[in-house]
Design an enzyme around this catalytic site. Sequence first.
Site, PDB file in Angstrom:
ATOM      1  N   ASP A   1     -24.447 -46.456  12.174  1.00 31.44           N
ATOM      2  CA  ASP A   1     -24.954 -46.367  10.741  1.00 31.44           C
ATOM      3  C   ASP A   1     -23.895 -46.373   9.811  1.00 31.44           C
ATOM      4  OD1 ASP A   1     -27.189 -45.458   9.154  1.00 31.44           O
ATOM      5  OD2 ASP A   1     -25.986 -43.812   8.302  1.00 31.44           O
TER       6      ASP A   1
ATOM      7  N   HIS B   1     -33.860 -54.972   9.433  1.00 30.87           N
ATOM      8  CA  HIS B   1     -33.179 -53.789   8.318  1.00 30.87           C
ATOM      9  C   HIS B   1     -32.082 -54.540   7.786  1.00 30.87           C
ATOM     10  CE1 HIS B   1     -31.994 -50.548   6.280  1.00 30.87           C
ATOM     11  NE2 HIS B   1     -31.271 -50.291   6.723  1.00 30.87           N
TER      12      HIS B   1
END
Length: 293
Positions: A133, A204
């Site tokens: 992330d 994404h």
Amino acid sequence: MTTAQPGILLPLPNLARYLSFSLADTSRLVECLQALRELADGENTLAGFGKSLVSALGAKIPGLKSFPPISAPGLSIENAPEAAWVWLRGADRGEILHRSRRITRAMTPAFQLQETWDAFKYGEGRDLSGYEDGTENPTGDAAISAAIVGAQQPALAGSSFVATQRWCHNFERFESMPEDAQDNAIGRRQSDNEELEDAPESAHVKRTAQESFTPEAFVLRRSMPWAEGNAGGLMFVAFGASFDAFEAQLKRMIGAEDGIVDALFNFTRPVSGAYFWCPALKDGQLDLSPLGL
């Protein structure tokens, strides 16, 4: 001289706790904010304030607003409590618990604690899906420029705006996806975190490529996983010099620009969101002067 709350720019801690408050007794606001100022060092304990609190004080923070409504097929998101937000960082869960209790006690006359969410660092900094992330986070001066209000706004210099969302993952759905479908949803390979050159437009990574916006939409992500029972997801936290970059990314994710919805929504959903303004520090304490205090 004012400086940013240092925890904004520091690496993620091993453990965290997020406290969200609503307003209770507005006649006690000043004393409770002064008490919080003594407890929030900006490094291990960060604080942010929402529009409802600022309005209750009769103050105005340019750029601060309520979290925007989100409309997308099958998506329902609630506004989280927006009066005040406290991010506790640390390495000992017991110490964080007792610090949380002290802060809640100090704020209780004026505020009502509405939500408490514990978070943690997973692996070397991965989402519970297994993917890294914050890979594209800006660093150094670029991180400061993205996350902290600059000298061009002297009244707010050193402060920051933060967008928070709690995402809840559908692990069964994700685990039922073939490995290549998982990678295509993110736009990176989980095995080595390399970006896929032929990823679909719904990936994404493509939806949120910060340099692809005009103007560029850079934010500083400080997200961490959360878990409760067998449920879990991501506490999304993005600091910015304004909310503009976050909102640009959000609009593209839900397909507002071109009708292409981010593939993340195949296995995870944001269930709540809120906006806060995080004051700068002055002499080691929260600078509440923009609030008239």
